[in-house]
Design a protein around this motif. Sequence first.
Motif, PDB file in Angstrom:
ATOM      1  N   LEU A 179      58.262 -86.263  17.617  1.00  0.00           N
ATOM      2  CA  LEU A 179      57.578 -84.923  17.273  1.00  0.00           C
ATOM      3  C   LEU A 179      57.724 -84.505  15.784  1.00  0.00           C
ATOM      4  CD1 LEU A 179      60.193 -82.755  17.293  1.00  0.00           C
ATOM      5  CD2 LEU A 179      60.846 -84.404  18.941  1.00  0.00           C
ATOM      6  N   THR A 180      56.863 -83.501  15.319  1.00  0.00           N
ATOM      7  CA  THR A 180      57.052 -82.662  14.132  1.00  0.00           C
ATOM      8  C   THR A 180      57.422 -81.438  14.258  1.00  0.00           C
ATOM      9  OG1 THR A 180      54.730 -81.932  14.423  1.00  0.00           O
ATOM     10  CG2 THR A 180      54.985 -84.060  13.482  1.00  0.00           C
ATOM     11  N   LEU A 181      58.342 -81.072  13.180  1.00  0.00           N
ATOM     12  CA  LEU A 181      58.870 -79.769  13.099  1.00  0.00           C
ATOM     13  C   LEU A 181      58.449 -79.083  11.806  1.00  0.00           C
ATOM     14  CD1 LEU A 181      61.028 -78.242  14.996  1.00  0.00           C
ATOM     15  CD2 LEU A 181      62.754 -79.069  13.474  1.00  0.00           C
ATOM     16  N   SER A 182      57.928 -77.974  11.883  1.00  0.00           N
ATOM     17  CA  SER A 182      57.314 -77.350  10.577  1.00  0.00           C
ATOM     18  C   SER A 182      57.396 -75.878  10.612  1.00  0.00           C
ATOM     19  CB  SER A 182      55.993 -77.723  10.439  1.00  0.00           C
ATOM     20  OG  SER A 182      55.092 -77.117  11.252  1.00  0.00           O
ATOM     21  N   ASP A 183      56.619 -75.156   9.690  1.00  0.00           N
ATOM     22  CA  ASP A 183      56.767 -73.634   9.647  1.00  0.00           C
ATOM     23  C   ASP A 183      56.306 -73.133  10.904  1.00  0.00           C
ATOM     24  OD1 ASP A 183      58.001 -74.252   7.159  1.00  0.00           O
ATOM     25  OD2 ASP A 183      56.407 -73.439   6.041  1.00  0.00           O
ATOM     26  N   SER A 184      55.190 -73.743  11.814  1.00  0.00           N
ATOM     27  CA  SER A 184      54.651 -73.100  12.742  1.00  0.00           C
ATOM     28  C   SER A 184      55.731 -73.241  13.933  1.00  0.00           C
ATOM     29  CB  SER A 184      53.521 -73.933  13.219  1.00  0.00           C
ATOM     30  OG  SER A 184      53.992 -75.504  13.604  1.00  0.00           O
ATOM     31  N   ASP A 185      56.850 -73.866  13.709  1.00  0.00           N
ATOM     32  CA  ASP A 185      58.038 -73.681  14.799  1.00  0.00           C
ATOM     33  C   ASP A 185      59.154 -72.635  14.360  1.00  0.00           C
ATOM     34  OD1 ASP A 185      56.919 -75.958  16.412  1.00  0.00           O
ATOM     35  OD2 ASP A 185      57.518 -77.175  14.527  1.00  0.00           O
ATOM     36  N   SER A 186      58.951 -71.927  13.461  1.00  0.00           N
ATOM     37  CA  SER A 186      59.784 -71.146  12.921  1.00  0.00           C
ATOM     38  C   SER A 186      60.036 -69.964  14.091  1.00  0.00           C
ATOM     39  CB  SER A 186      59.437 -70.639  11.484  1.00  0.00           C
ATOM     40  OG  SER A 186      60.444 -69.476  10.897  1.00  0.00           O
TER      41      SER A 186
END
Length: 311
Positions: free
Chosen positions: A250-257
């Motif tokens: 998976l990816t974790l980024s600012d959109s998951d903030s």
Amino acid sequence: MLITLTLSTAAWYYRGGYLVWQWQQLDNRLSDALIRSQYLDELPQNLPREALATYCLALQNRIDRQNPSQIDTLAQCLSEYGNYRGAREAYHVLYRQNPNDSDIALNYVQMTLFSQQGQPIDPEILTLLERLYRLDSQNHLAGILLASAYTQNKQTEQALTLWQQLLDTLPQNHPLYTLAQQTYHNLAQSSPNNNPTLPTNTPLTITVSIDPALLKTLTPQSQLYVLASPLDSRMPIAVKRLSPQVQQTLTLSDSDSMQGQSLSAHEHLTIRALISLDGQANGQTTAEQSQTLTLPTTAPLRLELKAHAPS
């Protein structure tokens, strides 16, 4: 001579009449669908490309050129066929009739860019795009089109700035996110002022593996949580919830903030993976592992979860 001319004329009329007859037959067969397109804004589904070209031409002969809805349907038909120049002209007519309609203006500039690929963008179109983006900076399509126009016009500094802004705000599941990311990196690499730093929203790639023996003990309510928190705190600033599997990336980024905080605002982050038995983030956990990262990074992270005594 007279006989030859007479025969040629007859052949010309015969051939022309036959083509007219063919067209009339086709128009009759498409009549119901054309009426739905003309008056109900419906385009037929799953038409082959060649048939769609003919359909658009038949529709063009029927529409009321003073009816914005019918012009819009024709523009959509031409766009689907790939006749971007024709679609641009149709949207231009609509734009002249409705200069304050942002959606029409955006369609007009989009078809203009599609029909002028590889060519400098007209200053009038660029000015219109800039105005549309100023009016609504959350309109991702307007931002993508403006950044593309800057790129096409070789306005590299403006293009890089806008592409990076888009990467900071676009959700990673947005269909245009990968395009924005690739274009930014390609442009940055080719820029004379090449800056090797990554965009602030470069996602973290995380692979989580779960012991199959642990999976067998879970309930249907159990959930996998992947969280990012500052080095000195367990309070997460970004979180992603998934169904437990043996392995998933998976990816974790600012959109998951969770609170609008940027991951890149922190030099170090602790990434945790845990399994909640009842599916709640603050519920009872049955496995957890964490690792600390230094940002920015594109290195993939691996976390393995094995059973332990419930906490």
